[in-house]
Design a protein around this motif. Sequence first.
Motif, short mmCIF file in Angstrom:
data_model
loop_
_atom_site.label_atom_id
_atom_site.label_comp_id
_atom_site.label_asym_id
_atom_site.label_seq_id
_atom_site.Cartn_x
_atom_site.Cartn_y
_atom_site.Cartn_z
N SER A 190 -16.82 -8.73 49.77
CA SER A 190 -16.10 -7.80 49.12
C SER A 190 -14.48 -8.27 49.24
CB SER A 190 -16.18 -6.38 49.23
OG SER A 190 -17.42 -5.96 48.85
N SER A 204 -15.57 -2.02 47.70
CA SER A 204 -16.82 -1.96 48.49
C SER A 204 -17.90 -1.57 47.46
CB SER A 204 -16.70 -0.61 49.31
OG SER A 204 -18.12 -0.48 50.06
N SER A 248 -21.25 -0.99 48.09
CA SER A 248 -22.01 -0.04 48.49
C SER A 248 -21.15 1.38 48.45
CB SER A 248 -22.54 -0.16 49.86
OG SER A 248 -21.52 -0.28 50.81
N THR A 265 -19.52 1.24 53.51
CA THR A 265 -19.12 0.60 54.68
C THR A 265 -18.08 1.18 55.68
OG1 THR A 265 -19.55 -1.54 53.18
CG2 THR A 265 -18.01 -1.72 55.35
#
Length: 368
Positions: free
Chosen positions: A60, A104, A106, A109
């Motif tokens: 990222s 990000s 997810s 993080t």
Amino acid sequence: EKGGFDWFMRKEIYEQPKAVADTLLGRHTDDGALTLDEIRISETELRNIAKIIIIAAGTSFYAGMVAKYAIEHWCRVPCEVELASEFRYRDPIVGPTTLVVAISQSGETADTLMAIRHAREQHARVLAICNTNGSTIPRESDAVIYTHAGPEIGVASTKGFTTQLAACYLLGLYLAQVKGTMYGDEIHAVVKELESLPPLMQQVLDNAQPVLDLAARLVDQPSVLFLGRHVGYPVALEGALKLKEIAYLHAEGFAAGELKHGPIAIIEPGMPVFVVVPPRGRDQLHDKVISNIQEIRARGARPIAIAEADDATVEEFSTTVIRLPKVSTILQPLVAVIPLQLFACELATVLGHDVDQPRNLAKSVTVE
Ligand code: F6R
């Protein structure tokens, strides 16, 4: 569930044209004006933004590096990119006119989450680019651009990355529109080109055999280098990261212009060196990268050029040429990264590694 593929990662690499198309979908009106409706920061506030800081980790972060090139070029706002894990420990200069962009996949993080909390304490506005609806990072942000990659299961990020690129380009164009740094028809032209990219990404996937063959030929290599310049530099870093993560190989990405400042010393006969070649344009970027290829070849290494379709200048000094469709320099990462993802996936497969669950890595890193 893997849809006939051996690995989720490979399936996700092949899903990229659709993932990027989905991320671009419905973001502008008929007259071409961008409407990013998830942005809950007023246009007045956005016009007053004096500095942008992009924070992210790993892949990222590399998407963020590409974003910096696009945002500064289009919006004329100073833009820094910083590793999330470094951000809050160095007393960064952040305030109400800073826009912090957290990228990000997810949304969970820990390094990135802690960084945005720190930014908000300093009264910065925070915009998240995230692939996971309702995850922590977008919940704690003032605005969100969701990427529409669908669930990414392979630990090594692929469609996460390309959809982040798409979202970053949209953000850059949106800010240019709000700030008036580009004309409407200029913005519209870039949006049109962006929308033309998914079929071109598909072409790269359809013509991937040479890169798969290359992986089979390079199994015995202890080390692989990646060079790129301008937006090709983060692509090179990403190519190296993919190889480290799943093939457990020593791999390094360098800015091509830095070669002579040190890294050229490690070039050895036979060493594979991927070189992301910028499209031929009015600047000298392309020719400088071609000289780098010559220098590498002169030392007996094996330059593998990733270059646009009709660029004959790469042929003389490269041992292998991987072809890309013609696209503008700034958008080239969307196509240029694909051969590198496939190369890593194939090499790790040939080496017998578990591509989806590489050793020592977790899909989302929820500890600092
Ligand atoms: C690389 C990879 C990691 C992540 C990084 C950030 O393939 O998966 O480098 O990119 O841990 O993760 P997100 O984007 O979920 O914050």
